[in-house]
Design an enzyme around this catalytic site. Structure first.
Site, PDB file in Angstrom:
ATOM      1  N   ASP A 679       0.450  -4.409  -3.413  1.00  0.00           N
ATOM      2  CA  ASP A 679       1.035  -3.840  -2.890  1.00  0.00           C
ATOM      3  C   ASP A 679       1.139  -2.598  -2.959  1.00  0.00           C
ATOM      4  OD1 ASP A 679       2.953  -4.313  -0.643  1.00  0.00           O
ATOM      5  OD2 ASP A 679       3.986  -4.067  -1.881  1.00  0.00           O
ATOM      6  N   LYS A 683       0.566   1.141  -1.948  1.00  0.00           N
ATOM      7  CA  LYS A 683       1.504   2.270  -2.280  1.00  0.00           C
ATOM      8  C   LYS A 683       1.038   3.839  -2.027  1.00  0.00           C
ATOM      9  CE  LYS A 683       5.799  -1.038  -2.434  1.00  0.00           C
ATOM     10  NZ  LYS A 683       6.639  -1.704  -2.575  1.00  0.00           N
TER      11      LYS A 683
END
Ligand code: ADP
Ligand code: ASP
Ligand code: MG
Length: 815
Positions: A679, A683
């Protein structure tokens, strides 16, 4: 003296006639010496036209005639004292009988000339004026009915007759003399030719009658009483935010009405203008309001334009060919021909190369115009100097109007920006040489959207409405709805933005409401009234609704919505999303989506893709856009991992901390999804791409937090078991760091186009040392922020802050 003209809507019912009587009486008693001009009762002219056409086609008209009679009789029965009713009913009955005979004649001949039609529709005004005069007579005995066809003299252009001004002037002056002291109720709309045959002045022509009488009698004002508060900035039936204009010049009113503002008939301005008599448009049902004054001088208003008007249905003829180049007589011949045949040309544009002329006409005239051109230019057509004229249908004209446009640069830019941004294709443009108006031809289906978008653009100080379609009603979606609901009034008052959620879908149900879904109970509404959800048809419906300033919000975590993004941008709809999937997939997709959005002039906002509501994406974009050069980004962008390492100190065991994080809801169901760094990697990938690096996910150097055995575990339980076994590994890390006076941080770095994420130990000097809780932090080192990097820090997860970020993106759409 004063002219008081009341339109059909003002004499449409018993209640409205009462309002009219009140206004007339007040004016009479105030000594204003009013002369009243009335239209037919509302709907009557249309009904009479239909009856005449039905009769000519052998269709029955008797039921309509009965309705017409009833409509008038009903008023008599309610507004005239019983003992006076009989003569009035008798006279009305006579008029109805005459009308029936005429219709019967049309039915027998199966033919309806414009002349007969004018005679038939004249009954509308004749009945209404007679009736209202009789009602008023009860209170003001000097009331008298006047059939204006004896005084308004015209040529024989039935249906749209032109005034014989000298004769009309004489006759009206004579009438005024013989009827001094009377309160006259004069039929609008009708006149007669030299032979005394009934003519009409064109639909809406009662306004014109009022101006004719006003001008001959040197009235102090011509008041046009209708059902709206004056001339508005746009047609209120289409643009809900249209507002009343206090003052307009004759020219402005003329342009607005010529281009469709039905509230006043354009020729009305001419007699008033000649004598500088003000025209005041007022609302019969709100007589205390001042309405709009149309006068000689224009007044500068706060807005660059006065109004926007439109003609919803026009056809366009295109003429192309070399035969037109340099032939000065060509357009002269063309337009003389059309004028001679009574074809009204609404708008003309000619390309600068003179290779083509485009002009707009009423759709009913298009075919005729084409045939006329074919005949007139037969030789040119044969010689191929001209191509066959082409008709395009289903078009509309939108015009912006204002005398001050002339001295204000950028007007057309603003217009085209508003249209372009909303995906409205402009087919032709015309700017009057006076620069009082710029008109564009667009597709009819885009008209309502265009009017609203252009209205928003020019009356920007007014509130802007964003129409929102939201998919995903989980944690973030529902929190967003709560916030939108709470902030609705504040936004409207402080920021002049109104957000209407018009479509909601989740995996089960979907629901639409163009008026805006009440967010106080959206859940029940969607559950109880929604249809079975289907993302494809949700999006198709959104596209078909064709609303201006439209935004699609993807509040899901699934891949499916992102497969529609391209098509959504192509419909000129902006996207706001907290879903990272689209931006962190292939670089090619990222690029394509950004380019598509840019090409269609819409926004693609995803601030919450990185650091929830923290301003990170925006800061990076602003830095880049303002010409700064990015040197390095360092960041901690996983709230979960932050929490874990911030709590992994002292006696705490790594196992306990992860367990606790999961219990608190900070982790994914499988904590490895967080601890694996995927995750976080996404980003960083998005930031790198936004910084201009065409980087793919597999190019990110992703350092591990977990030892091999933990990663290999086949279930979450097994993972925890392995984690417990790895206690020594984590403790070693912890002790090592503590001995050096450092803390462990999982840090992402972007430098020279390379992204890496790794476990690092940082000392007190480091800005990330003091990070607490589940906060995110990011530091931008740039050419400008070289000595002391720009740091953004704060909570980087949680429904409230994430929804807040989506909200902020939403408000920025179109800004
Ligand atoms: P009347 O029966 O009083 O003659 P009309 O129907 O001819 O009334 O004209 C009034 C209507 O014009 C309004 O009800 C409104 O819907 C419409 N209209 C269209 N454009 C405008 C505008 N720019 N300003 C005000 N009214 C407008
Ligand atoms: N009754 C006529 C019409 O409907 C004239 C008017 O209303 O001004 O067109
Ligand atoms: Mg009217």
């Amino acid at each position: 003296m004063k002219i008081l003209k009341f339109g059909g809507t003002s004499v449409g019912s018993v209640e409205s006639i009462k309002a009219v009587l009140g206004i007339v009486k007040k004016s009479y008693e105030a000594g204003e010496q009013p002369l009243v001009v009335l239209s037919a009762m509302s709907g009557v002219t249309n009904l009479l036209t239909k009856m005449a056409e039905d009769a000519s086609q052998g269709k029955p008209f008797q039921d309509d005639l009965k309705d017409l009679e009833e409509k008038h009789f009903d008023v008599v029965k309610k507004l005239i004292a019983v003992k006076f009713q009989n003569p009035v009913l008798t006279r009305l009955k006579l008029l109805m009988n005459e009308l029936e005979d005429l219709l019967q004649g049309v039915a027998s001949l199966k033919e309806l000339s414009n002349q007969s039609k004018d005679l038939i529709i004249s009954y509308g005004e004749r009945c209404s004026n007679y009736l209202v005069a009789k009602i008023m007579e009860q209170e003001i005995p000097v009331s008298e009915y006047i059939n204006a066809s004896y005084y308004v003299k015209t040529d024989s252009n039935f249906g749209n007759a032109h005034l014989n001004e000298p004769l009309t002037t004489q006759l009206i002056q004579a009438l005024a003399q013989t009827h001094a002291g009377k309160l006259l109720f004069v039929t609008g709309f009708i006149g007669s030719n030299e032979e005394g045959r009934m003519t009409t002045l064109g639909r809406g022509g009662s306004d014109y009658t009022a101006a004719i009488f006003g001008s001959v009698l040197n009235a102090s004002a011509i008041e046009i009483w209708t059902d709206v508060n004056g001339m508005l900035t746009a047609d209120p039936r289409i643009v809900k935010k249209a507002f009343s204009l206090p003052v307009l010049s004759y020219t402005e009113a003329m342009e607005l009405s010529y281009f469709g503002a039905k509230v006043i008939y354009p020729p009305t301005m001419v007699p008033a203008f000649m004598k500088k008599i003000p025209i005041v448009i007022r609302n019969t049902f709100e007589p205390e309001l001042a309405g709009t004054t149309i006068q000689f001088e224009t007044e500068k208003s706060a807005y660059p334009i006065k109004g926007i008007s439109s003609i919803s249905d026009v056809s366009v003829l295109n003429l192309t060919g070399s035969g037109m180049v340099g032939k000065s007589g060509f357009s002269g011949r063309l337009f003389t021909l059309l004028a001679r045949e009574q074809i009204n040309v609404i708008l003309i544009t000619q390309s600068s190369s003179e290779h083509s002329i485009t002009f707009a006409v009423n759709p009913n005239d298009a075919q005729k115009a084409k045939l006329l051109i074919q005949n007139e230019f037969e030789l040119e057509l044969l010689a191929n100097k001209l191509s066959m004229p082409v008709i395009e249908d289903n078009l509309s004209i939108l015009a912006i109007v204002g005398e001050h446009m002339k001295r204000t640069p950028g007007m057309s830019g603003k217009l085209f920006h508003a249209l372009g941004r909303n995906g409205i294709n402009v087919r032709a443009i015309a700017q009057g040489s006076s620069e009082f108006n710029i008109s564009v031809i667009i597709n009819k289906e885009d008209l309502s959207k265009a009017l609203n978008a252009v209205h928003d653009a020019f009356f920007a100080e007014l509130k802007k409405t964003l129409y929102v379609f939201n998919v995903g009603t989980g944690n973030i979606g529902s929190t967003l709805f709560n916030q939108l609901h709470k902030q609705h009034d504040f936004l409207l008052e402080q920021n002049d933005v109104e957000i209407k959620v018009v479509g909601i879908a989740n995996s089960r149900r979907m629901y639409f409401n163009t008026e805006g879904i009440d967010l106080a109970n959206w859940k029940e509404t969607v559950e109880q009234h929604g249809e079975v959800a289907d993302l494809g048809s949700f999006i198709a419906t959104m596209q078909a609704m064709n609303l201006p300033n439209c935004v699609f919000i993807d509040n899901t975590a699934s891949k499916l919505p992102s497969t529609y993004y391209e098509s959504i941008f192509k419909s000129n709809i902006s996207i706001v999303t907290c879903n990272k999937i689209a931006n962190s997939g292939d670089y090619a997709q990222y690029k394509m989506l950004h380019e598509t959005a840019r090409k269609h002039g819409v926004d693609f906002f995803y601030e919450t893709n990185v650091g929830a509501g923290l301003p990170i994406v925006r800061v990076l974009k602003d830095l880049m856009m303002s010409g700064d050069r990015l040197l390095r980004i360092e960041a901690i962008l996983s709230g979960t991992i932050s929490y874990i390492f911030n709590n992994f100190k002292g006696d705490a065991s790594f196992y306990d901390v992860v367990k606790k994080a999961q219990e608190l809801g900070y982790t994914e169901p499988d904590p490895r999804d967080d601890l694996g760094g995927i995750d976080f990697m996404r980003k960083m990938l998005i930031l790198a791409r936004d910084a201009g690096y065409p980087i793919e996910a597999d190019e990110v150097a992703l350092g591990n937090i977990l030892p091999e055995n933990c990663l290999k575990a086949t279930s979450v339980d097994e993972f925890y078991a392995e984690l417990l076994k790895s206690e020594d590994y984590f403790n070693a890390l912890k002790t090592d760091a503590a001995q050096q006076g450092k803390v462990i941080r999982y840090i992402g770095t972007l430098e020279d186009g390379k992204v890496s994420i790794s476990l690092q130990m940082v000392d007190e000097q480091h800005p990330f040392y003091a990070l607490s809780g589940s906060d995110n932090i990011i530091s931008f080192t740039t050419e400008r922020y070289k000595e002391r990097p720009l740091v953004v820090k704060g909570p980087g997860a949680g429904a409230e802050v994430t929804a807040g970020g989506v909200f902020a993106d939403l408000v920025n759409v179109g800004a």
